[in-house]
Design an enzyme around this catalytic site. Sequence first.
Site, short mmCIF file in Angstrom:
data_model
loop_
_atom_site.label_atom_id
_atom_site.label_comp_id
_atom_site.label_asym_id
_atom_site.label_seq_id
_atom_site.Cartn_x
_atom_site.Cartn_y
_atom_site.Cartn_z
N GLU A 127 -45.57 -2.10 7.75
CA GLU A 127 -45.98 -0.78 7.22
C GLU A 127 -47.42 -0.73 6.73
O GLU A 127 -47.68 -0.27 5.61
CB GLU A 127 -45.00 -0.36 6.11
CG GLU A 127 -43.57 -0.29 6.60
CD GLU A 127 -42.55 0.02 5.50
OE1 GLU A 127 -42.93 0.15 4.33
OE2 GLU A 127 -41.36 0.11 5.84
N ASN A 167 -44.25 -4.50 12.23
CA ASN A 167 -43.10 -3.62 12.04
C ASN A 167 -43.52 -2.37 11.26
O ASN A 167 -44.23 -2.47 10.25
CB ASN A 167 -42.04 -4.40 11.23
CG ASN A 167 -40.69 -3.75 11.18
OD1 ASN A 167 -40.10 -3.44 12.22
ND2 ASN A 167 -40.17 -3.54 9.98
N HIS A 204 -36.07 5.02 11.68
CA HIS A 204 -35.35 5.78 10.65
C HIS A 204 -35.50 7.26 11.03
O HIS A 204 -36.52 7.88 10.73
CB HIS A 204 -35.98 5.55 9.27
CG HIS A 204 -35.85 4.14 8.77
ND1 HIS A 204 -34.64 3.58 8.43
CD2 HIS A 204 -36.78 3.19 8.53
CE1 HIS A 204 -34.84 2.33 8.00
NE2 HIS A 204 -36.13 2.07 8.05
N GLU A 233 -34.67 -1.07 12.36
CA GLU A 233 -34.01 -0.62 11.12
C GLU A 233 -33.33 0.73 11.35
O GLU A 233 -33.45 1.66 10.54
CB GLU A 233 -35.04 -0.48 9.98
CG GLU A 233 -35.84 -1.74 9.71
CD GLU A 233 -36.83 -1.61 8.56
OE1 GLU A 233 -36.77 -0.60 7.81
OE2 GLU A 233 -37.66 -2.51 8.40
N ASP A 235 -31.37 4.00 11.47
CA ASP A 235 -30.39 4.89 10.84
C ASP A 235 -30.79 6.32 11.15
O ASP A 235 -31.96 6.59 11.38
CB ASP A 235 -30.20 4.62 9.33
CG ASP A 235 -31.48 4.46 8.55
OD1 ASP A 235 -32.51 5.04 8.92
OD2 ASP A 235 -31.45 3.74 7.52
O1 G3I Z 1 -31.63 -6.12 -7.22
C1 G3I Z 1 -31.96 -5.09 -8.15
C2 G3I Z 1 -30.94 -5.00 -9.24
O2 G3I Z 1 -30.96 -6.21 -9.98
C3 G3I Z 1 -31.26 -3.80 -10.14
O3 G3I Z 1 -30.26 -3.66 -11.10
C4 G3I Z 1 -31.34 -2.54 -9.32
C5 G3I Z 1 -31.73 -1.32 -10.15
O4 G3I Z 1 -32.58 -0.47 -9.44
O5 G3I Z 1 -32.31 -2.71 -8.32
C6 G3I Z 1 -32.02 -3.77 -7.43
O6 G3I Z 1 -33.05 -3.85 -6.48
C7 G3I Z 1 -33.07 -2.84 -5.50
C8 G3I Z 1 -32.96 -3.50 -4.13
O7 G3I Z 1 -33.11 -2.54 -3.11
C9 G3I Z 1 -31.62 -4.20 -3.92
O8 G3I Z 1 -30.57 -3.27 -3.95
C10 G3I Z 1 -34.38 -2.09 -5.61
O9 G3I Z 1 -34.40 -1.36 -6.81
C11 G3I Z 1 -34.54 -1.16 -4.45
O10 G3I Z 1 -35.86 -0.61 -4.49
C12 G3I Z 1 -34.37 -1.90 -3.15
O11 G3I Z 1 -34.48 -0.97 -2.09
C13 G3I Z 1 -34.74 -1.54 -0.83
C14 G3I Z 1 -36.03 -0.97 -0.28
O12 G3I Z 1 -36.26 -1.48 1.02
C15 G3I Z 1 -37.21 -1.31 -1.16
O13 G3I Z 1 -38.42 -0.98 -0.58
C16 G3I Z 1 -33.59 -1.20 0.10
O14 G3I Z 1 -32.42 -1.90 -0.33
C17 G3I Z 1 -33.92 -1.62 1.53
O15 G3I Z 1 -32.95 -1.10 2.40
C18 G3I Z 1 -35.28 -1.04 1.92
O16 G3I Z 1 -35.58 -1.48 3.23
C19 G3I Z 1 -36.81 -0.98 3.76
C20 G3I Z 1 -37.37 -2.06 4.66
O17 G3I Z 1 -37.51 -3.26 3.97
C21 G3I Z 1 -38.72 -1.62 5.26
N1 G3I Z 1 -38.62 -0.33 5.90
C22 G3I Z 1 -38.00 0.74 5.12
C23 G3I Z 1 -36.64 0.31 4.59
C24 G3I Z 1 -35.98 1.45 3.83
O18 G3I Z 1 -36.70 1.78 2.68
#
Ligand code: G3I
Length: 300
Positions: A127, A167, A204, A233, A235
């Site tokens: 990105e 990516n 996406h 990725e 969806d």
């Molecule tokens: O692990 C912590 C947890 O301890 C805490 O209590 C909780 C409270 O917010 O957060 C948890 O972390 C979260 C993590 O996902 C695991 O669930 C983060 O806040 C959250 O920001 C994170 O989101 C991820 C996101 O990337 C972050 O940028 C998504 O799961 C994940 O699907 C998403 O994936 C991205 C790809 O890497 C790149 N392309 C876009 C895609 C979708 O956004």
Amino acid sequence: AGTLGAAAAQSGRYFGTAIAAGRLGDSTYTTIAGREFNMVTAENEMKPDATEPQRGQFNFSSGDQIYNWATQRGMKVRGHTLAWHSQQPGWMQSLSGSSLRQAMIDHINGVMAHYKGKLAYWDVVNEAFNEDGSRRQSNLQATGNDWIEVAFRTARSADPSVKLCYNDYNIENWSYGKTQGVYNMIRDFKSRGVPIDCVGLQTHFTGGSSLPSNFQTTLSSFAALGVDVALTEVDVTNASTTQYAGLTQACVNVPRCVGITVWGVRDSDSWRSSESPLLFDNSGNKKAAYTSVLNALNAA
Ligand code: G3I
């Protein structure tokens, strides 16, 4: 074939999913994932904040949990991701200039050494472009415009056995500025011998009921530069069967489209769960979109 992975394998492709380590104790989740897919991407566990929480102190426990789960079932693993403006550990966010550049290089070397010879692909850079095709302003970009090629050269030396990918999202429509920006970078890299093997189109899809009509043109245009392409990725809002069938068809029509990965198993596992964008519902039942993808793979 009766599963996504086996159906994709008939034409030499894979069908993958993002896996979250925190869900590996959920047997509905692991039953579906273990049955349907033959490629796995760690949803968060191999990102910089997870793998190098303190500078120079690497932590691969969650990443390895996913790696081991997948490889024990004969699946391959895609690494995601080494250099990104988001999900940087706090210490990295506070760096700039030459010390950040060195930290990026050290991070790539440290993570790739751990997984050396084990992964099929690495998303080396994620990105890095704006919607208009210019470079995204970030702390990494501020270290100099050559940060992306430095990342790829570092990655090639660290593990010559893994395919190195760029990516991004919103690079599916061929007439879009960002698509052209990424395309021009890949063309430049290939012409100058900067090591790069593949482009990941995150795919996406939001809103609408049809694909960008030129999606296949985008895939074949990138491929014509001499790189593999993959949908990394996927969806889709409300899991439109038309869009799922169309994106699958576009991939199978392009010889260098090596595989498709959906960004989660059930709707409830998705970062976009309110849009029900995946192939299995919250209870783990196959949705109509599942059948449209399976049929397109089986017809290939
Ligand atoms: O692990 C912590 C947890 O301890 C805490 O209590 C909780 C409270 O917010 O957060 C948890 O972390 C979260 C993590 O996902 C695991 O669930 C983060 O806040 C959250 O920001 C994170 O989101 C991820 C996101 O990337 C972050 O940028 C998504 O799961 C994940 O699907 C998403 O994936 C991205 C790809 O890497 C790149 N392309 C876009 C895609 C979708 O956004």
